[in-house]
Motif scaffolding. Sequence first.
Motif, PDB file in Angstrom:
ATOM      1  N   PRO A 159      25.989  13.316 -25.893  1.00 40.64           N
ATOM      2  CA  PRO A 159      24.925  13.368 -24.894  1.00 40.64           C
ATOM      3  C   PRO A 159      25.180  12.443 -23.703  1.00 40.64           C
ATOM      4  O   PRO A 159      25.892  11.442 -23.809  1.00 40.64           O
ATOM      5  N   LYS A 160      24.551  12.796 -22.590  1.00 40.95           N
ATOM      6  CA  LYS A 160      24.601  11.966 -21.384  1.00 40.95           C
ATOM      7  C   LYS A 160      23.187  11.756 -20.859  1.00 40.95           C
ATOM      8  O   LYS A 160      22.306  12.606 -21.041  1.00 40.95           O
ATOM      9  N   LYS A 161      22.977  10.618 -20.240  1.00 46.84           N
ATOM     10  CA  LYS A 161      21.677  10.281 -19.676  1.00 46.84           C
ATOM     11  C   LYS A 161      21.202  11.393 -18.741  1.00 46.84           C
ATOM     12  O   LYS A 161      21.984  11.934 -17.954  1.00 46.84           O
ATOM     13  N   GLY A 162      19.923  11.737 -18.861  1.00 48.52           N
ATOM     14  CA  GLY A 162      19.335  12.730 -17.967  1.00 48.52           C
ATOM     15  C   GLY A 162      19.451  14.165 -18.442  1.00 48.52           C
ATOM     16  O   GLY A 162      18.920  15.074 -17.787  1.00 48.52           O
ATOM     17  N   GLU A 163      20.115  14.397 -19.567  1.00 48.30           N
ATOM     18  CA  GLU A 163      20.268  15.778 -20.040  1.00 48.30           C
ATOM     19  C   GLU A 163      18.969  16.270 -20.686  1.00 48.30           C
ATOM     20  O   GLU A 163      18.085  15.497 -21.069  1.00 48.30           O
ATOM     21  N   PHE A 181      16.259   9.005 -30.370  1.00 48.76           N
ATOM     22  CA  PHE A 181      17.585   8.626 -29.863  1.00 48.76           C
ATOM     23  C   PHE A 181      17.772   9.160 -28.447  1.00 48.76           C
ATOM     24  O   PHE A 181      18.285   8.470 -27.558  1.00 48.76           O
ATOM     25  N   ALA A 182      17.376  10.416 -28.247  1.00 46.42           N
ATOM     26  CA  ALA A 182      17.547  11.047 -26.939  1.00 46.42           C
ATOM     27  C   ALA A 182      16.705  10.352 -25.874  1.00 46.42           C
ATOM     28  O   ALA A 182      17.158  10.148 -24.733  1.00 46.42           O
ATOM     29  N   LYS A 183      15.483   9.968 -26.225  1.00 47.74           N
ATOM     30  CA  LYS A 183      14.631   9.270 -25.262  1.00 47.74           C
ATOM     31  C   LYS A 183      15.211   7.906 -24.908  1.00 47.74           C
ATOM     32  O   LYS A 183      15.181   7.481 -23.747  1.00 47.74           O
ATOM     33  N   LEU A 184      15.751   7.199 -25.899  1.00 46.07           N
ATOM     34  CA  LEU A 184      16.357   5.890 -25.636  1.00 46.07           C
ATOM     35  C   LEU A 184      17.549   6.007 -24.694  1.00 46.07           C
ATOM     36  O   LEU A 184      17.839   5.078 -23.938  1.00 46.07           O
ATOM     37  N   LEU A 185      18.220   7.162 -24.745  1.00 43.80           N
ATOM     38  CA  LEU A 185      19.368   7.386 -23.867  1.00 43.80           C
ATOM     39  C   LEU A 185      18.943   7.818 -22.470  1.00 43.80           C
ATOM     40  O   LEU A 185      19.749   7.816 -21.537  1.00 43.80           O
ATOM     41  N   GLY A 186      17.676   8.189 -22.309  1.00 46.02           N
ATOM     42  CA  GLY A 186      17.200   8.620 -20.999  1.00 46.02           C
ATOM     43  C   GLY A 186      17.247  10.111 -20.786  1.00 46.02           C
ATOM     44  O   GLY A 186      17.346  10.592 -19.654  1.00 46.02           O
TER      45      GLY A 186
END
Length: 351
Positions: A159-163, A181-186
């Motif tokens: 994953p990448k931030k903003g996806e 996890f996804a929210k923590l990554l942005g």
Amino acid sequence: MASGGGDNELEVSNKQVIFKNYVSGFPKESDMYLSTNGTIKLKVPEGSNGLLVKNLHLSCDPYMCNLMKKPISSTTNSFEPGSPIVGFGVAKVVDSGNPKFKKGDLVWGKTGWEEYSLITDVQNLLKIKHTDVPLSYYTGILGMPGLTAYSGFYEVCSPKKGEYVFISAASGAVGQLVGQFAKLLGCYVVGSAGSKEKVDLLKNKFKFDEAFNYKEEPDLDAALKRYFPEGIDIYFENVGGKMLDAVLLNMKTHGRIAVCGMISQYNLEKLEGVHNLVHMIYKRVQMKAFVFSDYYHLYPKFMDLVLPHIAEGKIVYLEDIAEGLESGPAALVGLFSGLNVGKQVVLVAQE
């Protein structure tokens, strides 16, 4: 009830949840029964490299349904009729024939649905080193579901931030963690679940950006277009069937799909077809299936990430705890009609 002349001969009663016979379709409570006739000696047999453990918490997981079916090939496993159900759990070592473990150690891994288990294969049994969290967490956020969420999201999905991330069965043991996890990554995160209560949990407790009740959506394709007008970068697949078909229509170019489970298919006599696979070619979508044991080697790295997040309250975890071994069959069967809210655990005994 105990008998015997000394510790080496101490024999105690051992309640067990016994698997009756292979099933087809949905498992029922009557496919299992509680036996109170068993006994066990609280001593590892002479020369054994195994462990004798007292089970504390047992994990109810969707994959266990497949183990109730007759094996379809030499590469598939099943529960053994007439023997206890087997699954992941947390246990305390009563006696050890293995130098890596000692009496009193807390462990998690595969164990029997019974009060006491003799575990002969300790290869994938892990010692619990952090006890400042509830022990039941090692059936969920710090156990198999947690490592599944971590490895599937970070390793398979890259994953990448903003996806834009979509998760089916998002309030379950794995889905609730993937979303966090996804929210923590942005990332922008949407989840689907099967009730208003679960949708509210996703948005309010787990801080998903959006969530919807798939049972109230007559057109899943239209629902996904509503929440992802520009398409989906990452889909964490827990459901299969019609949901996967709709997702394929809505993936972005170079999107990634991590295939973790297909709970909608587990109890069907004839599996549903997926009709939109051609969109994988049009959009160069990568779809990869995995199981958590592929990533055992990442467990220390996973713990380094997740433990501070738990301590700081950045990740929360919801459990649905059924008390007593006798409640196990109903708790397990309830998974397939969505009765649980959060990770389903059976409390067998206190430490």
